[in-house]
Design an enzyme around this catalytic site. Structure first.
Site, PDB file in Angstrom:
ATOM      1  CG  ASP A 184      -8.047   0.303   2.768  1.00  0.00           C
ATOM      2  OD1 ASP A 184      -8.922  -0.473   2.337  1.00  0.00           O
ATOM      3  OD2 ASP A 184      -6.830   0.027   2.769  1.00  0.00           O
ATOM      4  CE  LYS A 205      -4.121  -2.031   2.105  1.00  0.00           C
ATOM      5  NZ  LYS A 205      -5.118  -1.945   3.197  1.00  0.00           N
TER       6      LYS A 205
END
Length: 286
Positions: free
Chosen positions: A108, A72
């Site tokens: 997210d 990420k």
């Protein structure tokens, strides 16, 4: 004669591990429900292969991809541009194609925030929140909680430097008060904490019996316990909290809500949320 096209548009996920990731279940169900010729592929990408993987999906015409552990943060330097909110977070979990460019986004935190508000019925504004971990998921969750008005965020992490950096980032870039606490022994959760969030990979399949080293015996009766892990949904942390009568929010909430945002980014169409939720619930026997 109607035009014939047997090709599918491709999206997917990079991760290591990746086999247990259930995102494809809800995405494939959504594509089928809307009769879209799209496919979602789980792609096992180790850290050293990430640059080649990004070049590969670019060459193959992928419309985008998700990133999970451990990519990420690292993926950001391989993209053409980063959306402002993802840049603030310092992590990317969704990549979309815009022309020939790959743009990094972060869905997210927004997914988590929607879940805590809609599914758990809690407004994080003014709350004191403990977040376990300082990786990509934690960065997304803490930044969005800070922007939503959380009064205090306590970042708990085993690696001191990483935890300190995240707390400092939150203090520098948002209006919240952030503190770092090293995680060198069992973390006793005091009774002035409103929300506990596990944003680590502890409990993720196949380590389904693992639980973060926390003690909930002093927690307030209404403290919300959240776990960002989607597989299994009922982690040992969630089970332990529920057995103590504490309210809980499992990782499927964040998974679905971040997924519906990514779906819209990729396809341009409104996702069938109920279909996506139902597909995951059926897969996990819920």
């Amino acid at each position: 004669m109607a035009e014939v096209n047997y090709r599918h548009e491709l999206v997917g996920a990079f991760g290591d591990p990746i086999d247990e990731n259930p995102t494809g279940i809800m995405m494939e169900a959504a594509f089928e429900a809307l009769n879209l010729p799209w496919r979602y592929q789980l792609l096992h990408v180790v850290e050293e292969a990430l640059p080649d993987a990004v070049r590969g999906v670019r060459a193959l015409g992928f419309q985008g991809f998700n990133c999970t552990i451990p990519h990420k943060v690292a993926v950001m330097r391989h993209l053409d541009d980063i959306a402002p909110d993802a840049r603030l977070i310092g992590a990317v979990n969704t990549v979309r194609r815009e022309g020939n460019a790959f743009i990094g986004e972060n869905t997210d935190g927004k997914g988590f925030l929607r879940g805590i508000r809609e599914d758990a019925g809690l407004d994080p504004a003014g709350k004191r929140i403990v977040v376990l971990g300082a990786g990509g998921a934690s960065r997304a969750v803490t930044v969005e909680l800070a922007l939503a008005g959380a009064a205090e965020l306590i970042v708990v992490n085993r690696t001191v430097q990483r935890g300190q950096q995240l707390a400092q980032h939150l203090n520098d870039k948002t209006d919240t008060t952030a503190r770092f606490r090293p995680w060198s022994e069992t973390l006793v959760i005091p009774n002035d904490v409103d929300v506990l969030v596990n944003a680590t990979s502890i409990g993720l399949y196949p380590d389904v019996d693992a639980m973060p080293d926390v003690d909930l015996s002093h927690a307030r009766d209404d403290m919300l316990v959240c776990d960002a892990i989607p597989n299994p949904p009922e982690t040992p942390l969630i089970k332990t909290a529920a057995a103590r009568g504490l309210p809980t929010l499992n990782g499927l909430s964040m998974l679905v809500y971040q997924g519906v945002t990514a779906f819209k980014m990729w396809t341009g169409q409104d996702p069938p949320e109920d279909v996506m939720k139902s597909a995951l619930q059926q897969a996990f026997g819920l």
